[in-house]
Design a protein around this motif. Sequence first.
Motif, PDB file in Angstrom:
ATOM      1  N   ILE A   1       0.808  -1.146  -0.057  1.00  0.00           N
ATOM      2  CA  ILE A   1       0.080  -0.017   0.136  1.00  0.00           C
ATOM      3  C   ILE A   1       0.907   1.109   0.054  1.00  0.00           C
ATOM      4  O   ILE A   1       1.736   1.475   0.726  1.00  0.00           O
ATOM      5  N   LYS A   2       0.627   2.152  -0.963  1.00  0.00           N
ATOM      6  CA  LYS A   2       1.424   3.474  -1.102  1.00  0.00           C
ATOM      7  C   LYS A   2       0.902   4.137   0.186  1.00  0.00           C
ATOM      8  O   LYS A   2      -0.200   4.322   0.588  1.00  0.00           O
ATOM      9  N   ARG A   3       1.891   4.899   0.546  1.00  0.00           N
ATOM     10  CA  ARG A   3       1.588   5.666   1.998  1.00  0.00           C
ATOM     11  C   ARG A   3       0.596   6.725   1.674  1.00  0.00           C
ATOM     12  O   ARG A   3      -0.115   7.270   2.537  1.00  0.00           O
ATOM     13  N   THR A   4       0.790   7.305   0.535  1.00  0.00           N
ATOM     14  CA  THR A   4      -0.415   8.364   0.108  1.00  0.00           C
ATOM     15  C   THR A   4      -1.876   7.736  -0.039  1.00  0.00           C
ATOM     16  O   THR A   4      -2.717   8.530  -0.153  1.00  0.00           O
ATOM     17  N   ASP A   5      -1.960   6.462  -0.042  1.00  0.00           N
ATOM     18  CA  ASP A   5      -3.229   5.664   0.093  1.00  0.00           C
ATOM     19  C   ASP A   5      -3.622   5.055   1.224  1.00  0.00           C
ATOM     20  O   ASP A   5      -4.689   4.737   1.387  1.00  0.00           O
TER      21      ASP A   5
END
Length: 71
Positions: free
Chosen positions: A46-50
Motif C-alpha cells: 500500500i502506498k503511503r499516500t493511499d
Amino acid sequence: MARKGKAMLLNGNFYNLTEPISLPVLLRRLAYQPQLVAVELNGKIIKRTDFAAVIVKADDKLEIVSFVGGG
C-alpha cells in the motif's frame, strides 16, 4: 493456530478486530508512526499516500514493517 471470533492476521499473529477500521487509525492504535512503516495488505504493498483510503477488515492479512534508523 485457531481463529477465534473476528480476527485478522497481523504480522503472522491473529489480532481481534470487531469492526472495519481505517489503516491510519489502526496504525495509531498499534503505536506505529505511518511515515515510518511499509504496509502490505492481502499481498499488495500500500502506498503511503493511499493509507487514508484503506479500510482493514477481520478477514484481511496485514504485514507492517517499521523502518529503524541507526548509524
